[in-house]
Motif scaffolding. Structure first.
Motif: not given
Length: 336
Positions: A206-217
């Motif tokens: 499985s492709i697992a990932f962290v999405l980071s946006y404007h300080g949110y993870n």
């Protein structure tokens, strides 16, 4: 009713445009329920606004994850009208170089191969070999892949190549718990430190990932497992007080007790967790045991969101003490 994963992420970028990321897309065997009545309406909304799907991530090839993209491509007139708006797909796959489209009529391993062949036939922009350490930037969003690792993907490709063009209807489901529900057991009676990990090759791919946006993870775990996620996260700088700090975490593998160890959950600080599992499926997911681990790992409290709430899931919390978890039957989130 099946359990299935379909995640839609929308955000306004620093370029002023609205961007869309789709993750998986529901069950291939539930075309009307997952695709026609739900996902297609989301696609019509996106395309009707004049927007595109910037990225569609197929985390792995299990039937309950690939259905949306599979049915979108097979929705011939609709796909041909909007195919240019599908900008990029991530999907790890194998193959021996022969990409002839072979329609066998079987669903199982072949659903992944058929999707691969459809993507190639339609000349969709597909990127593979997406492994831990891969990063991608879309406007002001950064995606950091944390699983699978290189050894796991090698094992997956070897497995795929051994299956190529063999008429296999089903493959093993590994250590997924089957049998009876554990919903009548009390939270306090689980041995939360006892853990036997899922080593099934497709889930581990499985492709697992962290999405980071404007300080949110945000952590999207797909059907990965604790050891792979933990190893991959060591290279992501999201620590707080010695723990991984997320604003949202998708619990791996529909809440299976084989994929979320107490040690891993205890290493995480997160106010909101999501489980995509309704209890009414052949594997009886989510496991109450997983929620027991989450309860102890969050002494300061957290929210647990379900994508589908029903009478069966309510049995988990009936007449039992789960004081650290606030249960919410909604999995729509806004981060500003």
């Amino acid at each position: 009713m099946q359990y299935h994963d379909a995640i839609i992420i929308r955000f306004t970028g620093d370029d002023g445009s609205l961007h869309n990321i789709f993750v998986d897309g529901g069950d291939i065997n539930s075309r009307k329920f997952c695709y026609t009545d739900r996902l297609k309406k989301e696609l019509e909304f996106v395309f009707g606004m004049g927007d595109s799907i910037d990225l569609w991530v197929i985390t792995h090839i299990d039937n309950d994850h690939i259905g949306g993209l599979y049915h979108f491509i097979n929705d011939s007139e609709f796909f041909e009208t909007h195919h240019e708006r599908l900008k990029e797909v991530w999907m790890n796959y194998g193959g021996k170089g022969d990409y002839e489209v072979q329609r066998t009529g079987t669903i199982g391993y072949h659903s992944g191969k058929e999707l691969r062949d459809l993507l190639k036939e339609k000349r969709v922009n597909v990127k593979q070999n997406i492994i831990a350490g891969h990063t991608s930037t879309l406007s002001d969003v950064t995606i950091t892949v944390v699983a699978p690792d290189e050894n796991t993907i090698k094992r997956y490709i070897e497995w795929w190549n051994n299956k190529e063009f063999q008429y296999v209807v089903q493959t093993t489901d590994g250590l997924i718990k089957g049998g009876e529900w554990d919903y009548n057991q009390k939270f306090k009676d689980f041995n939360i430190e006892l853990y036997e990990e899922d080593r099934e090759v497709k889930n581990n791919s499985s492709i697992a990932f962290v999405l980071s946006y404007h300080g949110y993870n945000l952590l999207f775990s797909a059907d990965s497992c604790s050891s792979l996620l933990s190893d991959g996260l060591k290279n992501v700088n999201i620590f707080k007080d010695g723990k991984y700090k997320f604003d949202l975490m998708h619990i791996p593998h529909h809440g299976s007790c084989r994929n979320s160890s107490f040690v891993f959950l205890n290493d995480i600080i997160c106010p909101k967790y999501v489980i995509s599992g309704n209890g009414v499926n052949r594997y009886r997911l989510p496991d109450k045991e997983t929620i027991a681990r989450l309860n102890v790992a969050n002494p300061m409290g957290c929210e647990l969101h379900f994508t589908q709430m029903n009478f069966k899931l309510r049995e988990i919390f009936a007449n039992d003490d789960c004081r650290n978890i606030k249960v919410i039957d909604n999995a729509n989130f806004t981060f500003e």
